[in-house]
Design a protein around this motif. Structure first.
Motif, short mmCIF file in Angstrom:
data_model
loop_
_atom_site.label_atom_id
_atom_site.label_comp_id
_atom_site.label_asym_id
_atom_site.label_seq_id
_atom_site.Cartn_x
_atom_site.Cartn_y
_atom_site.Cartn_z
N ASP A 1 0.79 -1.27 -0.02
CA ASP A 1 -0.05 0.05 -0.23
C ASP A 1 0.75 1.31 0.02
O ASP A 1 0.47 2.24 0.79
CB ASP A 1 -0.92 0.04 1.24
N ASN A 2 1.88 1.14 -0.87
CA ASN A 2 2.96 2.27 -0.94
C ASN A 2 3.45 3.04 0.35
O ASN A 2 3.42 3.98 0.55
CB ASN A 2 2.21 3.58 -1.55
N GLN A 3 3.68 2.03 1.43
CA GLN A 3 4.05 2.30 2.84
C GLN A 3 5.27 1.86 2.90
O GLN A 3 5.60 0.58 2.63
CB GLN A 3 3.28 1.77 4.17
N VAL A 4 6.38 2.83 3.35
CA VAL A 4 7.59 2.58 3.76
C VAL A 4 8.13 2.79 5.06
O VAL A 4 7.71 3.83 5.55
CB VAL A 4 8.55 3.31 2.67
N ILE A 5 8.77 1.92 5.81
CA ILE A 5 8.98 1.87 7.26
C ILE A 5 10.45 1.88 7.27
O ILE A 5 10.99 0.71 6.74
CB ILE A 5 8.31 0.85 7.93
N ILE A 6 10.91 3.10 7.48
CA ILE A 6 12.35 3.00 7.84
C ILE A 6 12.84 3.08 9.12
O ILE A 6 12.43 3.73 9.99
CB ILE A 6 13.02 4.49 7.01
N LYS A 7 13.74 2.26 9.43
CA LYS A 7 14.36 1.98 11.00
C LYS A 7 15.77 2.35 10.87
O LYS A 7 16.47 1.51 10.41
CB LYS A 7 13.76 0.78 11.44
N ARG A 8 16.03 2.95 11.88
CA ARG A 8 17.82 3.20 12.10
C ARG A 8 18.05 2.93 13.49
O ARG A 8 17.58 3.55 14.22
CB ARG A 8 18.15 4.56 11.49
N GLU A 9 18.99 2.32 13.48
CA GLU A 9 19.67 1.90 14.98
C GLU A 9 21.32 2.33 15.17
O GLU A 9 21.71 1.85 14.13
CB GLU A 9 19.52 0.65 15.41
N ILE A 10 21.49 3.08 16.11
CA ILE A 10 23.04 3.49 16.37
C ILE A 10 23.13 2.85 17.70
O ILE A 10 22.69 3.51 18.49
CB ILE A 10 23.14 4.96 16.25
N SER A 11 24.19 1.95 17.61
CA SER A 11 24.56 1.57 19.00
C SER A 11 25.79 2.47 19.36
O SER A 11 26.59 3.07 18.98
CB SER A 11 25.25 0.19 18.86
N ILE A 12 26.04 2.41 20.75
CA ILE A 12 27.16 3.02 21.29
C ILE A 12 28.52 2.57 20.89
O ILE A 12 29.46 3.48 21.00
CB ILE A 12 26.78 3.05 23.07
N SER A 13 28.70 1.39 20.41
CA SER A 13 29.90 0.68 19.83
C SER A 13 30.21 1.59 18.62
O SER A 13 31.22 1.00 18.05
CB SER A 13 29.76 -0.76 19.80
N GLY A 14 29.07 2.09 17.81
CA GLY A 14 29.42 2.56 16.57
C GLY A 14 28.68 2.07 15.53
O GLY A 14 28.79 2.29 14.32
N LYS A 15 28.18 0.78 15.62
CA LYS A 15 27.45 -0.16 14.65
C LYS A 15 26.22 0.62 14.33
O LYS A 15 25.52 1.03 15.35
CB LYS A 15 27.30 -1.53 15.18
N SER A 16 25.64 0.80 12.85
CA SER A 16 24.74 1.49 12.78
C SER A 16 23.79 0.39 11.77
O SER A 16 24.62 -0.41 10.77
CB SER A 16 24.93 2.57 11.70
N ILE A 17 22.65 0.02 12.01
CA ILE A 17 21.51 -0.79 11.11
C ILE A 17 20.56 0.07 10.63
O ILE A 17 19.75 0.60 11.24
CB ILE A 17 21.28 -2.07 12.06
N CYS A 18 20.35 -0.15 9.29
CA CYS A 18 19.34 0.33 8.42
C CYS A 18 18.41 -0.66 8.02
O CYS A 18 18.91 -1.78 7.49
CB CYS A 18 19.87 1.08 7.37
N ARG A 19 17.13 -0.54 8.25
CA ARG A 19 16.04 -1.55 7.77
C ARG A 19 15.14 -0.67 6.89
O ARG A 19 14.48 0.39 7.42
CB ARG A 19 15.42 -1.90 8.89
N ILE A 20 14.50 -1.26 5.84
CA ILE A 20 13.37 -0.60 4.93
C ILE A 20 12.35 -1.72 5.17
O ILE A 20 12.78 -2.83 4.34
CB ILE A 20 13.80 -0.32 3.70
N ASN A 21 11.43 -1.49 5.55
CA ASN A 21 10.18 -2.76 5.72
C ASN A 21 10.61 -4.04 6.33
O ASN A 21 10.53 -5.03 5.69
CB ASN A 21 9.59 -2.89 4.17
N ASN A 22 11.47 -3.84 7.53
CA ASN A 22 12.20 -4.87 8.05
C ASN A 22 13.24 -5.73 7.30
O ASN A 22 13.55 -6.80 7.80
CB ASN A 22 11.14 -6.01 8.27
N GLN A 23 13.46 -4.92 6.32
CA GLN A 23 14.71 -5.59 5.33
C GLN A 23 16.02 -4.85 5.60
O GLN A 23 16.12 -3.67 5.42
CB GLN A 23 14.29 -5.88 4.19
N ILE A 24 17.12 -5.55 6.20
CA ILE A 24 18.51 -4.72 6.28
C ILE A 24 19.08 -4.21 4.89
O ILE A 24 18.91 -4.98 3.89
CB ILE A 24 19.47 -5.43 6.98
N VAL A 25 19.04 -2.97 4.94
CA VAL A 25 20.03 -2.48 3.51
C VAL A 25 21.10 -1.60 3.97
O VAL A 25 21.45 -1.35 5.14
CB VAL A 25 18.83 -1.29 2.95
#
Length: 557
Positions: free
Chosen positions: A88-112
């Motif tokens: 339905d043309n919906q995009v959920i963007i999630k960004r996590e930044i850990s104190i160790s410096g690791k960054s995780i990006c997800r789009i519709n629950n898929q890591i990118v």
């Protein structure tokens, strides 16, 4: 558009959820309340570089989540191309930044990757700060804005120009390669001709080596083969009593009793088949034996032929089939070398025709761009005049590209402006005043924003350096842009705040151990109080409240 923002453990934000809407979303707050933190959070969700300094003190990670609704096709197509599910043309963007410096990006629950997130979000939202105007200040992209303004006419010609340019580059490369290799062609020709002659003289046949191996093995063991076959034939047929004579006796005995037993009758039938088969085998043994000959000359010839084939295998391939395939390649390469002059002539003609096509397409593209630039120039000037640039001058300069032919034609474009009478035109990026830059940017976004298909625009205190009438004009222009785009704007001016169709306030509070910032939507009454606060400061009186109401009423017209 951005429909929801969730932030947790980011800077001085503990946890925050806020809904945004279509139209003009205005964010205000007292100095130091953390307005810039909101923009930083959104920027990270949209793909900016992560910084562990944003992780809230004492926490392991910061989380920012954006929900985008009604995404444009250019964004959804990119997701589909990369096998990222979308509903339905919906995009959920999630960004996590850990104190160790690791960054995780997800789009519709898929890591990118961050680079992919950034590429996608450039199609979803455009963030503008006081001195950060992104694509509008990049001269490399000015030609794109000119093309978009009259896209229905320009883009087909642009696509044709790119097609001719790619063909032109291909033909040029092929011709240059032919010319470059001309000095080596004769040496290559003689060597390849020698190899081809050697292979042709061998007159190889597929499977010949296998037949030769069998022939050599047979000739080398012909005496033993003859002896064994003779003994086998004599045993079956020649000696007395032979195997066949003994079996014939058995056959007669079975025939005598077969009328008395069905089982014996069936057995006799099978026995007869075996007997006649053995007769056939004995005759075949005799034929093979009688045809065996031993010729030293024939053996020497076969061994010599096999040695030749083995040498050719070492030089040209591991099998006769590979040698023959190499011969075909040699014939093709020799043909190219022998016909190089003809090939150069053909390529030169093709290149000349393609160059003329590219030239005509580029000229047509350039003419359309110049016409588009004139129209766009007038439109921008009208917007600048509305934004109180009464003495300004604006020009779109179309110039020849120093590189000559490119996939984008032969043009470059640059936006030039003078904001004061008598001053020379300068590149847009060199305008010094933040306030002037803010209004100029709005003029561009009012015209060009309708063509770049980016649904959300975020403005971070672009009103710095303006006030009074100019502030009212900027507010009105933001409302106009918000008719076709979602606008999220952080401001400190009452004139712009009054124009908001949805208003929010940054609120900061502290307890005994920590400081917290959050974003809260304002009701109609709360909006009036906020405008009054911006008008009168700490001392909000009936007069400032009335002025705030009047300002909101005027802004809504």
């Amino acid at each position: 558009m951005i429909s929801h923002l969730h932030v947790k453990d980011f800077a001085i934000i503990n946890e925050m959820d806020v809904d945004f809407h279509t139209g003009l979303n205005i964010i205000t707050g007292e100095t130091g309340a953390g307005k810039s933190i909101i923009i930083e959070a959104v920027s990270l969700a949209l793909g900016s570089r992560a910084d562990t300094a944003f992780v809230r003190s004492g926490k392991d990670k910061a989380v920012i989540e954006l929900i985008m609704e009604d995404c444009p096709s250019q964004a959804t197509d990119l997701l589909v191309e990369n096998d990222i599910p979308i509903d339905d043309n919906q995009v959920i963007i999630k960004r996590e930044i850990s104190i160790s410096g690791k960054s995780i990006c997800r789009i519709n629950n898929q890591i990118v990757s961050v680079s992919f997130l950034n590429m996608l979000c450039k199609k979803l939202a455009d963030i503008h700060g006081q001195y950060d105007h992104q694509s509008l200040l990049d001269p490399e992209l000015h030609i794109t804005f000119v093309d978009l303004y009259n896209s229905s006419e320009i883009l087909p010609v642009k696509a044709l120009t790119e097609k001719f340019y790619l063909e032109y580059r291909k033909l040029s490369t092929e011709l240059n390669q032919l010319t470059k290799n001309a000095a080596d062609n004769q040496r290559k020709h003689d060597f390849m001709a020698f190899e081809l002659n050697e292979i042709n003289n061998a007159r190889l046949s597929p499977g010949e080596d296998t037949a030769l191996e069998e022939e050599i093995l047979s000739l080398q063991n012909s005496e033993k083969i003859y002896g064994n076959l003779s003994d086998a034939y004599d045993s079956v047929y020649g000696n007395s009593p032979s195997v066949l004579q003994t079996l014939a006796k058995v056959q007669n005995q079975l025939q005598e009793i077969s009328p008395y037993s069905k089982s014996v009758c069936d057995l006799l039938s099978d026995f007869d088949d075996a007997y006649y088969k053995l007769e056939d085998i004995s005759r075949e043994i005799r034929n093979i034996r009688d045809n065996i000959t031993f010729s030293p000359e024939q053996l020497d010839s076969a061994i010599s032929r096999m040695d030749l084939i083995d040498k050719l295998k070492l030089k040209y391939g591991g099998s006769i089939e590979e040698i023959l395939a190499y011969r075909t390649q040699l014939e093709e390469d020799l043909s190219r070398i022998e016909n190089i002059d003809e090939a150069k002539s053909t390529l030169s003609h093709q290149l000349s025709v393609c160059e003329e096509q590219l030239k005509l397409a580029s000229q047509r593209l350039s003419a359309l761009r110049k016409a588009s630039a004139k129209e766009l120039q007038i439109k921008i000037m009208e917007q600048l005049f509305e934004l109180s640039f009464t003495n300004s001058e604006f020009q779109i300069k179309i110039s020849d590209n120093p590189a000559g032919f490119t996939a984008n034609g032969t043009d470059t474009a640059e936006f030039l402006i003078s904001t004061n009478r008598g001053e020379p035109l300068k590149p847009l990026a060199k305008i010094a005043s933040g306030g002037e830059m803010s209004r100029i940017m709005l003029a561009f976004k009012k015209i060009v924003g309708d063509y770049d298909d980016i649904p959300t625009m975020i403005f971070d205190e672009i009103d710095t350096g303006i006030s009074g009438i100019a502030a009212s004009v900027v507010g009105r222009k933001l409302k106009e842009i918000a008719q076709n785009h979602q606008i999220i704007c952080i401001t400190h001016l009452p004139q712009i705040t009054a124009c908001g169709s949805h208003n929010y306030k940054i609120v900061k509070h502290s307890d005994d151990t920590s400081t917290y910032t959050t974003l809260v939507p304002l009701s109609k009454e709360e909006k009036i109080k906020e405008v009054a606060r911006l008008l009168g400061g700490l001392n909000i009186t009936e007069s400032t409240l009335k002025s705030a109401e009047e300002l909101i009423e005027v802004s809504s017209r």
